[in-house]
Design a protein around this motif. Structure first.
Motif, short mmCIF file in Angstrom:
data_model
loop_
_atom_site.label_atom_id
_atom_site.label_comp_id
_atom_site.label_asym_id
_atom_site.label_seq_id
_atom_site.Cartn_x
_atom_site.Cartn_y
_atom_site.Cartn_z
N SER A 77 0.83 -1.21 0.00
CA SER A 77 0.00 0.00 0.00
C SER A 77 0.86 1.26 0.00
CB SER A 77 -0.92 0.01 1.22
OG SER A 77 -0.15 -0.11 2.41
N ASN A 78 2.02 1.19 0.66
CA ASN A 78 2.78 2.43 0.88
C ASN A 78 3.74 2.79 -0.26
OD1 ASN A 78 4.38 0.24 1.54
ND2 ASN A 78 5.43 1.25 3.22
N SER A 90 -5.95 -3.45 -2.62
CA SER A 90 -7.30 -2.87 -2.73
C SER A 90 -7.30 -1.37 -2.45
CB SER A 90 -8.25 -3.57 -1.75
OG SER A 90 -8.21 -4.95 -1.98
N GLY A 136 -9.20 -8.37 -5.83
CA GLY A 136 -10.06 -9.13 -4.90
C GLY A 136 -9.45 -9.20 -3.52
N SER A 166 -7.51 -12.46 1.57
CA SER A 166 -7.79 -13.69 2.31
C SER A 166 -8.46 -14.73 1.41
CB SER A 166 -8.66 -13.39 3.52
OG SER A 166 -9.81 -12.70 3.09
N THR A 210 4.60 -7.30 0.74
CA THR A 210 4.92 -6.23 1.70
C THR A 210 3.62 -5.79 2.33
OG1 THR A 210 6.71 -5.45 0.29
CG2 THR A 210 5.99 -3.96 2.01
N GLY A 211 3.58 -5.75 3.65
CA GLY A 211 2.34 -5.33 4.31
C GLY A 211 2.40 -5.63 5.79
N SER A 212 1.25 -6.01 6.35
CA SER A 212 1.16 -6.18 7.80
C SER A 212 1.72 -7.54 8.24
CB SER A 212 -0.30 -6.10 8.23
OG SER A 212 -1.03 -7.16 7.66
N ALA A 239 -1.07 -10.43 7.85
CA ALA A 239 -1.28 -10.96 6.49
C ALA A 239 -0.04 -11.72 6.03
CB ALA A 239 -1.61 -9.83 5.53
N LEU A 274 0.08 -15.73 5.07
CA LEU A 274 0.49 -16.23 3.75
C LEU A 274 1.68 -17.20 3.90
CD1 LEU A 274 0.15 -12.89 1.75
CD2 LEU A 274 -1.28 -14.93 1.50
N MET A 300 7.33 -7.34 6.63
CA MET A 300 6.14 -7.13 7.45
C MET A 300 6.24 -5.96 8.42
SD MET A 300 5.37 -11.14 8.15
CE MET A 300 6.88 -11.37 9.05
N GLY A 301 7.30 -5.20 8.34
CA GLY A 301 7.33 -4.04 9.21
C GLY A 301 8.32 -4.17 10.33
N CYS A 356 8.44 1.74 5.51
CA CYS A 356 8.78 0.57 6.31
C CYS A 356 10.03 0.82 7.15
CB CYS A 356 8.97 -0.66 5.44
SG CYS A 356 9.40 -0.29 3.75
N ASN A 392 -8.47 2.18 6.73
CA ASN A 392 -8.11 1.13 7.70
C ASN A 392 -6.71 1.39 8.28
OD1 ASN A 392 -6.86 0.40 5.18
ND2 ASN A 392 -6.54 -1.67 5.95
P1 NAP Z 1 -2.15 -5.65 4.68
O1 NAP Z 1 -3.45 -5.58 5.38
O2 NAP Z 1 -1.17 -6.62 5.17
O3 NAP Z 1 -2.45 -5.93 3.13
C1 NAP Z 1 -1.43 -6.22 2.20
C2 NAP Z 1 -1.94 -7.21 1.18
O4 NAP Z 1 -2.20 -8.46 1.82
C3 NAP Z 1 -3.23 -6.77 0.53
O5 NAP Z 1 -3.22 -7.14 -0.81
C4 NAP Z 1 -4.26 -7.54 1.30
O6 NAP Z 1 -5.42 -7.79 0.55
C5 NAP Z 1 -3.56 -8.83 1.58
N1 NAP Z 1 -4.09 -9.48 2.77
C6 NAP Z 1 -4.58 -8.91 3.90
N2 NAP Z 1 -4.95 -9.85 4.79
C7 NAP Z 1 -4.70 -11.05 4.22
C8 NAP Z 1 -4.89 -12.40 4.63
N3 NAP Z 1 -5.38 -12.71 5.82
N4 NAP Z 1 -4.52 -13.36 3.80
C9 NAP Z 1 -4.01 -13.07 2.59
N5 NAP Z 1 -3.81 -11.81 2.14
C10 NAP Z 1 -4.15 -10.82 2.94
O7 NAP Z 1 -1.42 -4.27 4.64
P2 NAP Z 1 -1.94 -2.80 4.27
O8 NAP Z 1 -3.41 -2.80 3.99
O9 NAP Z 1 -1.07 -2.34 3.20
O10 NAP Z 1 -1.66 -2.00 5.56
C11 NAP Z 1 -2.14 -2.40 6.80
C12 NAP Z 1 -1.01 -2.39 7.80
O11 NAP Z 1 0.13 -3.09 7.26
C13 NAP Z 1 -0.48 -1.03 8.12
O12 NAP Z 1 -1.25 -0.39 9.07
C14 NAP Z 1 0.92 -1.38 8.57
O13 NAP Z 1 0.90 -1.76 9.91
C15 NAP Z 1 1.34 -2.53 7.73
N6 NAP Z 1 2.20 -2.16 6.58
C16 NAP Z 1 3.52 -2.36 6.69
C17 NAP Z 1 4.33 -2.02 5.63
C18 NAP Z 1 5.79 -2.23 5.68
O14 NAP Z 1 6.49 -1.70 4.85
N7 NAP Z 1 6.30 -2.98 6.55
C19 NAP Z 1 3.83 -1.50 4.47
C20 NAP Z 1 2.46 -1.32 4.38
C21 NAP Z 1 1.67 -1.67 5.46
P3 NAP Z 1 -6.71 -6.85 0.60
O15 NAP Z 1 -6.65 -6.13 -0.66
O16 NAP Z 1 -7.85 -7.80 0.70
O17 NAP Z 1 -6.61 -5.98 1.79
#
Ligand code: NAP
Length: 528
Positions: free
Chosen positions: A157-158, A186, A218, A221, A239-241, A244, A248, A265-266, A301, A336
């Motif tokens: 996302s970032n 998304s 889509g 999850s 890259t994300g939470s 998630a 995975l 994951m941060g 990150c 979110n």
């Molecule tokens: P996220 O919720 O982890 O989403 C990232 C991707 O993973 C999206 O495509 C999401 O799909 C998918 N996803 C989410 N939950 C899943 C699951 N249970 N199983 C499989 N795939 C899943 O991250 P975000 O929306 O970008 O940001 C949320 C939080 O992530 C932030 O508040 C932050 O804490 C962290 N983050 C960390 C970094 C970093 O660089 N370390 C970067 C961005 C975010 P959907 O499209 O369905 O949501």
């Protein structure tokens, strides 16, 4: 309303009936783009096409792959102002930042193209046969890196361009020889659509096989999980939470055939201030620290979320407070993410001994969309009693922890979990006295920064953007820089294969003019 479709190789597909929309987090309105969520059939079709494309693409020369990567870069530039304005409207990021990120994305693609054209990245190693060796003859052994197979990428996302559809994970997987299926984030689906069409156009123009690239929309999850569990998928970039990424990873290692998941994951990216540096330039460090924490509304990150300093007097704490009050917040990437940020602040505030030292005085904007920078303070005992304080709150916040001695500082460092970066500020004279601290930090982080700040990740051959768990699921790799290619390859060794059947990289005649390790010597020589 513009209706976007799944990109499945060279086709567009719209079999789904569940819809969602692009959203503007600043104005809190829907944008003019709508999307179908991919169906299970579309997921299967994308993976099957990728597996078929792999058979062709893995045999294409490095130069031809480079032409493909350069064509993607060109198409991203051709996407013009529309890419910038759409991306800005979906993420709240300013157009200048997006323009800079586009150039970073383009340069990443070109960097991998240059790597492929030079060719030595395959790490060719040759040990020639010694037929008269006793007691046993030595066989002819030739080693090189080859591609793993179809890769699934989850856009971040970032970094809606540089770590999303045409970003670093995709570029490094294509460079390695792997087809890519992207699960669009998304929070920026329309940006993903424009980037995805740029890749599709580049693939057509450079005669790549159908299925080399697909883009699916889509829920993570649902379709994300289906992709990761598909038997024809061979690796995952994410890259994300933490939640998630870990979900995975767990799914991937539980498959009948486990596959690698490179999940970033941060991390809290701790910054240590040594006493003499604090005395010498405390005010300057405090101002730069505050700037680093709020850069990009804290959505990097490598954002420094924890500062540790030896409390000598109150001057440094006062400088931090003053600097932080002068920062500004801004719109976060998605509702979110803003909610998670505000929940994180509440969590810190609820802990006894945590003081909200400074709140930005300059932030204006809508409560519904704007994150306000907050700096917390606590002493080391509070951190020891509440280890969760060292976990990331994604956004423009940080916690300053005061310690009373060097021993206490080392103990805290020893108890850190894995981070992407760790930073030390010290004078030239005192840094050698703190060599133990640096020794500890190299065990805890992928990158150790001296007298700088971790935000700002140079894209080059020596960068490590990775780190021990929980910052990533694989500490042996990097997601930034040329070494990222090795996430999507594995070594293979040919024993006694006839020269005419060997890949060009390993033939006796070095027609590619690459560096090879021949019987222990790195050389560009032929074998006679
Ligand atoms: P996220 O919720 O982890 O989403 C990232 C991707 O993973 C999206 O495509 C999401 O799909 C998918 N996803 C989410 N939950 C899943 C699951 N249970 N199983 C499989 N795939 C899943 O991250 P975000 O929306 O970008 O940001 C949320 C939080 O992530 C932030 O508040 C932050 O804490 C962290 N983050 C960390 C970094 C970093 O660089 N370390 C970067 C961005 C975010 P959907 O499209 O369905 O949501």
């Amino acid at each position: 309303m513009k209706q976007e479709l799944q990109i499945v190789g060279f086709d567009f597909s719209g079999l789904g009936n569940e819809m969602f929309y692009s959203y503007n987090p600043a104005n809190q309105v829907k944008n003019e783009y709508s999307f179908f969520k991919a169906t299970s059939d579309e997921v299967n079709r994308a993976v099957e096409k990728a597996a078929a494309a792999f058979k062709v693409y893995r045999k294409i020369s490095g130069v031809e792959k480079a032409v493909f990567l350069e064509a993607i870069a060109e198409e991203l530039i051709n996407a013009g102002d529309e890419l910038i304005s759409v991306c800005s409207s979906e993420t709240g990021l300013p157009p200048a930042r997006i323009e800079g990120e586009r150039m970073r994305t383009v340069n990443q693609l070109r960097m991998f193209a240059n790597l492929l054209k030079e060719g030595s990245w395959v790490d060719a190693r040759i040990d020639t046969a010694i037929s008269d060796r006793t007691p046993l003859p030595k066989p002819d052994l030739r080693f090189m890196q080859i591609a793993l197979g179809p890769v699934v990428v989850f856009g971040a996302s970032n970094f809606p361009l540089a770590f999303s559809v045409a970003g670093g994970d995709t570029a490094s997987a294509f460079a390695a020889g792997c087809p890519v299926i992207v699960k669009a984030h998304s929070a920026h689906p329309a940006t993903s659509a424009i980037s995805g069409k740029a890749i599709q156009t580049a693939a057509r123009k450079t005669h790549m096989p159908d299925g080399i690239f697909s883009l699916l929309y889509g829920d993570g999850s649902k379709i994300g999980m289906q992709l990761v569990k598909h038997p024809l998928v061979k690796a995952v970039g994410f890259t994300g939470s933490f939640n998630a990424g870990k979900a995975l990873f767990d799914a991937a290692v539980s498959r009948p055939e486990p596959i690698p998941v490179y999940a970033e994951m941060g991390s809290t990216n701790p910054v240590f201030i040594l006493p003499d540096a604090m005395k010498e330039r405390g005010r300057e460090i405090a101002a730069a620290y505050a700037g680093s924490v709020v850069l990009g509304v804290g959505q990097f990150c490598t954002n420094p979320g924890m500062l540790l300093y030896q409390s000598i007097d109150d001057q440094f704490k006062q400088s931090l407070k003053t600097a932080f009050e002068q920062t500004t917040g801004g719109v976060m990437l998605a509702p979110n993410i803003l909610n998670a940020y505000n929940d994180g602040l509440k969590h810190h505030l609820a802990i006894e001994g945590v003081e909200p030292l400074a709140v930005s005085k300059l932030t204006t904007g809508n409560d519904q969309s704007t994150a306000v920078p907050v700096l917390f303070a606590a002493d080391s005992k509070v951190l020891v009693d509440n280890p969760a304080l060292s976990e990331e709150i994604f956004g423009p916040t940080s916690i300053a922890i005061s310690v009373t001695s060097k021993i206490e500082m080392l103990k805290i460092a020893e108890n850190l979990t894995g981070h992407l970066t760790a930073t030390v500020h010290g004078t030239d004279e005192e840094l050698p006295e703190y060599i133990e601290l640096i020794d500890i930090l190299e065990q805890k982080a992928g990158r150790v920064v001296i007298n700088g700040f971790p935000t700002g990740v140079e894209v080059c051959s020596s960068m490590v953007h990775g780190g021990p768990f929980p910052s990533t699921t694989d500490s042996k790799t990097t997601s930034v820089g040329t070494a990222a290619i090795y996430r999507f390859t594995r070594p293979v060794c040919y024993q006694n294969l006839n020269d005419s059947m060997l890949p060009p990289e390993l033939k006796n005649k070095n027609t590619l003019n690459i560096f090879r390790l021949i019987n222990g010597d790195r050389t560009k020589n032929d074998i006679f």
